[in-house]
Design an enzyme around this catalytic site. Structure first.
Site, mmCIF file in Angstrom:
data_model
loop_
_atom_site.group_PDB
_atom_site.id
_atom_site.type_symbol
_atom_site.label_atom_id
_atom_site.label_comp_id
_atom_site.label_asym_id
_atom_site.label_seq_id
_atom_site.Cartn_x
_atom_site.Cartn_y
_atom_site.Cartn_z
ATOM 1 N N HIS A 1 0.805 -1.234 0.000
ATOM 2 C CA HIS A 1 0.000 0.000 0.000
ATOM 3 C C HIS A 1 0.830 1.272 0.000
ATOM 4 C CE1 HIS A 1 -3.955 -1.911 0.927
ATOM 5 N NE2 HIS A 1 -3.190 -2.824 1.510
ATOM 6 N N LYS B 1 -8.951 13.606 5.017
ATOM 7 C CA LYS B 1 -8.099 12.404 4.992
ATOM 8 C C LYS B 1 -7.088 12.596 6.108
ATOM 9 C CE LYS B 1 -7.123 13.561 0.603
ATOM 10 N NZ LYS B 1 -7.249 12.467 -0.330
ATOM 11 N N ARG B 2 -6.315 11.558 6.429
ATOM 12 C CA ARG B 2 -5.279 11.725 7.443
ATOM 13 C C ARG B 2 -4.376 12.899 7.072
ATOM 14 N NH1 ARG B 2 -4.810 7.668 11.496
ATOM 15 N NH2 ARG B 2 -3.021 8.924 12.106
ATOM 16 N N LYS C 1 0.318 14.246 1.608
ATOM 17 C CA LYS C 1 -1.036 14.513 1.103
ATOM 18 C C LYS C 1 -1.270 16.013 0.887
ATOM 19 C CE LYS C 1 -2.970 10.467 3.553
ATOM 20 N NZ LYS C 1 -3.578 9.582 2.522
ATOM 21 N N THR D 1 -8.838 6.334 -1.949
ATOM 22 C CA THR D 1 -10.151 5.745 -2.186
ATOM 23 C C THR D 1 -11.240 6.789 -1.954
ATOM 24 O OG1 THR D 1 -9.965 4.876 0.057
ATOM 25 C CG2 THR D 1 -9.642 3.311 -1.740
ATOM 26 N N LYS E 1 -15.077 7.954 -3.643
ATOM 27 C CA LYS E 1 -16.314 8.220 -2.885
ATOM 28 C C LYS E 1 -16.907 9.565 -3.281
ATOM 29 C CE LYS E 1 -14.273 5.453 0.700
ATOM 30 N NZ LYS E 1 -13.386 5.431 1.885
HETATM 31 O O1 HBZ Z 1 -3.990 2.550 1.723
HETATM 32 C C1 HBZ Z 1 -3.387 3.725 2.237
HETATM 33 C C2 HBZ Z 1 -2.706 4.468 1.111
HETATM 34 O O2 HBZ Z 1 -2.037 5.600 1.625
HETATM 35 C C3 HBZ Z 1 -3.781 4.887 0.121
HETATM 36 O O3 HBZ Z 1 -3.205 5.517 -0.986
HETATM 37 C C4 HBZ Z 1 -4.564 3.661 -0.346
HETATM 38 O O4 HBZ Z 1 -5.664 4.044 -1.095
HETATM 39 C C5 HBZ Z 1 -5.066 2.862 0.858
HETATM 40 C C6 HBZ Z 1 -5.733 1.569 0.446
HETATM 41 O O5 HBZ Z 1 -4.933 0.852 -0.423
HETATM 42 N N1 HBZ Z 1 -2.467 3.349 3.293
HETATM 43 C C7 HBZ Z 1 -2.848 3.429 4.567
HETATM 44 O O6 HBZ Z 1 -3.959 3.818 4.886
HETATM 45 N N2 HBZ Z 1 -1.933 3.016 5.474
HETATM 46 C C8 HBZ Z 1 -2.132 2.989 6.800
HETATM 47 O O7 HBZ Z 1 -3.142 3.411 7.326
HETATM 48 C C9 HBZ Z 1 -1.067 2.399 7.638
HETATM 49 C C10 HBZ Z 1 -1.396 2.006 8.911
HETATM 50 C C11 HBZ Z 1 -0.433 1.460 9.721
HETATM 51 C C12 HBZ Z 1 0.854 1.315 9.246
HETATM 52 C C13 HBZ Z 1 1.190 1.714 7.973
HETATM 53 C C14 HBZ Z 1 0.216 2.261 7.159
HETATM 54 O O8 HBZ Z 1 1.769 0.769 10.048
#
Ligand code: HBZ
Length: 838
Positions: free
Chosen positions: A373, A566-567, A572, A677, A681
């Site tokens: 991801h 978003k976060r 971002k 994503t 939406k």
């Molecule tokens: O995953 C997100 C990506 O930033 C986003 O572009 C993508 O659409 C989405 C689904 O594929 N990644 C995250 O949300 N990542 C985390 O939340 C995360 C949580 C804990 C971690 C590392 C990343 O240790």
């Protein structure tokens, strides 16, 4: 299975089968029964929370009957199952979704009305299940909805955190974190105290000889118990109800160690218990950042080991040979967080089941798939070898063996490339040495996928380049993300969903989103456009009310609503957005009153959480609030510009915000956002987007057409050169951005010192995220947005056209791609009329 139960007994069970309610009277009966028995209340003290609880219990009972039958059917057919391992499931609220998926929301609405309640108020009583950070966790939740809707035999496995992602409060413009204790009353989970697994940690590895064979035996230093909690996942318009199994940690041997307790060692017995329970206590609030904490590794192993034990136990019931394991089981790793599952399965097969290494490894690699991801270096998981050695001594040995055999094969294929071995080694020879989890995940899986086309290309040419050489390109694939239209259209925007249904021949589009293309022939229909616009306006009125209620700021719903939720993360680029807002403010201030009258009113809406330890992200939130404090009370400006920060952005807020947006911002530095994503939406809810050529924005553009999206900024192929130039050439800042910085430094938005690091990141520290490089193009593109919005008729046409072309972005399409290309599983057709039978 049935034959094992004597005929008369079976008949008695069948005779007394539970029948679920199907109409208003049946529903009301169930609600009243739950209020009066389960909740021990009556009509005299049934408040909205009690009404919520009883309604949920009524639907839960119904789901559970379906759940049971689904599980029986899947066991009976003994087909291949999918297991989706994710440390995060960002489910949001369950009741509204359950009512809609089983098709009984109208029944509940009428029933609740007769009992004296408004369904909207009842639904709002539910606490979000917020067991995730952002996109990754929400993707897992959308996937569960699609898996059930498409009738795939599938389970999710995760952790039952006592505290989900923290609640965000804004105090004096700053983020303050408040714990999210959400389990007070949760009707959606079933504790399975009979399903427990002992999980071991620490200890040492001893060699033993059994029947002339030397085996490794891992003697535990500490044992913690995993208890299963099951959450039913209803599909839309199908009886299939799948299972999400969440593990909760508990001290082994029950409450606390009575021996210690009785011998007077109260404190240490309580400490043991607390240490055990801490494992599933809290979700780590970092997104796209890995901090290498021991407790996090404990969480990962605890969850992975319990899940695998469960999966293996289920497989063994069918008494098949081990070589059939990959024909019965597909395990998908949601990022590298569950990578230890690869090592654990190898350990089970070799140490416990006595298989030969190579045979076991073939089974393991055929079973796993890994989804990446992110390409951000700070988000790639690495664990210090010493920590793994201490916590999981046998697993470290296995990792070393996996690495040895892997490197041997690489050496054979690339005999002259010594540096290749160093680059691809699962063990990074740094100080301290580290285990590279992504490399382990690649080596232990048969397929690796990215989550949007650009992202999948990038991983093949950058971070995983060597592995493409080693394994060939076929091991790497793309599955572009998607979202469930059930929650993100039907549930979040019921009026739009209904309008769409009226033009698309009913609700079938919710199961086949490509049917949205029927909308296109109605684009010219004046009445249709008018209804469309009215729905958008009503959704904006609802959001405006929420803004008023929570911030006190009055916004005009006729303004252009510009949303970035978003976060909060530098990549971002919320900072780019707020700098742009300041630029707009300065331009408005410089105008004469007559000029101002010609401007388009705008509301800039922000929302999102910063990781508690991410100082810069918190400064960005502070700047947004500081700008809002000045702009929102500036009488020269009035409605022309409002700046809002919405507190505590989460799934249920997103359900209100997405339908109310005119334009939303997806403006990451090109090449950094794997997919995104929320972009999907917002478009699906009839909003347009402004964005960079990044992640799924690119595919959205391809689908909806370039004229329906506002793209700007540098391309990902130019990012590296630009960064290089910033550092080694002369770096000049965009002149408009410079004016913005000067204004901040004048103190217009409060103490300039508070924001000096944000400015320095651009001016002095190489502007890693290319804020200055993209600023001009960003500002210009926003002017195009204003111009386009002035022509409301054309704007609405763009929105309708875009929605009609969004069929590709359903998570149903994604799941079908995973099923075909990675899992090799088939849906299990359901006969709606037969209850017991296959
Ligand atoms: O995953 C997100 C990506 O930033 C986003 O572009 C993508 O659409 C989405 C689904 O594929 N990644 C995250 O949300 N990542 C985390 O939340 C995360 C949580 C804990 C971690 C590392 C990343 O240790």
């Amino acid at each position: 299975v049935e034959a094992s139960i004597p005929e008369p007994q079976r008949e008695a069970w069948k005779r007394n089968q539970i029948t679920s309610f199907t109409d208003k009277d049946g529903f009301e009966k169930e609600v009243v029964r739950h209020v009066e028995t389960t909740l021990a209340r009556s009509m005299f003290n049934c408040d909205e929370i009690a009404a919520y609880s009883a309604t949920s219990l009524a639907f839960r009972d119904r789901l559970i009957t379906h759940w049971n039958r689904t599980q029986q059917r899947q066991t009976y057919r003994d087909t291949k199952r999918v297991y989706y391992l994710s440390l995060e499931f960002l489910m949001g609220r369950a009741l509204d979704n359950a009512m809609l998926n089983v098709g009984l929301k109208n029944v509940a609405q009428d029933g609740l009305a007769e009992l004296g309640f408004r369904i909207e108020d009842v639904v709002k009583q539910e606490h979000d299940a917020a067991l995730g950070n952002g996109g990754l966790g929400r993707l897992a939740a959308c996937f569960l909805d699609s898996l059930a809707t498409l009738n795939f035999p599938a389970w999710g496995y995760g952790l039952r955190y006592r505290y989900g992602i923290f609640k965000q409060e804004i105090i004096d413009g700053y983020q303050v974190e408040v714990p999210d204790y959400w389990l007070d009353f949760n009707p959606w989970e079933f504790p399975r105290h009979d399903v427990t697994v002992d999980i071991q940690f620490f200890g040492q590895v001893n060699k033993k000889t059994v029947g002339g064979k030397t085996i490794s035996v891992w003697e535990a230093g500490e044992i913690v118990q995993a208890v299963a909690y099951d959450v039913p996942i209803p599909g839309y318009d199908t009886p299939t109800t799948n299972n999400l199994r969440l593990w909760s940690s508990k001290a082994s041997g029950g409450e606390f160690d009575f021996q210690k307790f009785n011998s007077g060692d109260y404190e240490s017995s309580v400490a043991d218990q607390q240490r055990a329970e801490t494992i599933s206590a809290v979700l780590y609030p970092n997104d796209n950042l890995e901090r290498g904490k021991e407790l996090r590794l404990k969480q990962q192993y605890f969850w992975v080991a319990a899940s695998l034990y469960d999966i293996v136990r289920r497989f063994k019931k069918s008494r098949r040979s081990w070589n059939e394991f990959p024909d019965q089981v597909a395990i998908q790793l949601n990022d590298t967080h569950p990578t230890l599952a690869i090592v654990e399965l190898q350990r089970i097969l070799v140490d416990i089941e006595g298989l030969e290494w190579d045979n076991a490894w073939e089974i393991v690699t055929s079973t796993f798939g890994y989804t990446n991801h992110t390409v951000l270096p700070e988000a790639l998981e690495k664990w210090p070898v010493g920590l793994v050695q201490h916590l999981l001594p046998r697993h470290l040995q296995i990792i070393y063996d996996i690495n040895l055999f892997f490197l041997q094969s690489v050496e054979k294929a690339f005999p002259d490339d010594r540096d290749m071995l160093r680059r691809v080694s699962i063990i990074e020879e740094s100080q301290p040495k580290m285990v590279r989890m992504a490399f382990l995940a690649i080596v232990g899986s048969h397929k690796v996928n990215g989550v949007a086309e650009l992202h999948s290309d990038l991983i093949k040419t950058t971070i995983f380049k060597d592995f493409v050489e080693i394994y060939g390109p076929d091991k790497f694939t793309n599955v572009t993300n998607g979202i469930t239209p059930r929650r993100w259209l039907h549930q979040a925007n019921p009026r739009l969903s209904e309008l769409i249904a009226s033009k698309c021949g009913g609700n079938d589009f919710l199961k086949d989103l490509t049917l949205l293309n029927q909308l296109e022939k109605h684009v010219e229909d004046k009445q249709f456009r008018k209804e469309w616009a009215e729905i958008k306006y009503a959704n904006k009125v609802r959001l405006a009310k929420h803004i008023k209620d929570t911030t006190g700021v009055v916004v005009n719903p006729a303004s252009l609503f510009d949303v970035q939720v978003k976060r909060i993360h530098e990549y971002k680029r919320q900072q780019l957005n707020i700098f742009g807002v300041i630029h707009r403010y300065l331009s408005l201030k410089a105008m004469t009153p007559d000029q101002r009258k010609k401007q388009l009113p705008r509301v800039s809406i922000f929302g999102g959480k910063a990781a508690p330890g991410y100082w810069m992200a918190k400064q960005i939130i502070h700047l947004i609030n500081s700008v809002g404090a000045v702009v929102n009370k500036d009488e020269d400006i009035g409605d022309l510009l409002k700046v809002i920060f919405l507190e505590d952005y989460n799934v249920s807020k997103a359900e209100m915000i997405c339908p109310a947006s005119d334009i939303s911002e997806h403006i990451s530095t090109a090449g950094t956002e794997a997919s995104g994503t929320s972009n999907m939406k917002f478009v699906l809810n009839g909003g347009l987007i402004i964005g960079t050529c990044d992640g799924a924005n690119i595919e959205i553009t391809r689908e909806i057409g370039e004229s329906n999206i506002f793209l700007f900024g540098n391309l990902s192929e130019d990012v590296e050169d630009l960064r290089h130039a910033h550092t080694y050439g002369s770096h000049t800042i965009d002149s408009d951005l410079d004016k913005v910085f000067n204004e901040i430094e004048k103190g217009t938005f409060g103490t300039p010192h508070d924001f000096s690091a944000m400015i320095a990141a651009v001016r002095q520290h190489g502007d890693y995220y290319l804020v200055s490089d993209d600023f001009h193009s960003y500002i210009e593109t926003h002017q195009l947005v204003d111009e386009a919005y002035r022509n409301q008729d054309e704007w609405i046409a763009k929105c309708i056209t875009s929605v009609s072309r969004m069929g590709f972005f359903t998570s149903d399409r994604c799941i079908n791609e995973y099923a075909e290309e990675i899992w090799n599983v088939e849906p299990l057709a359901v006969d709606r009329h037969s209850i017991w039978g296959p």
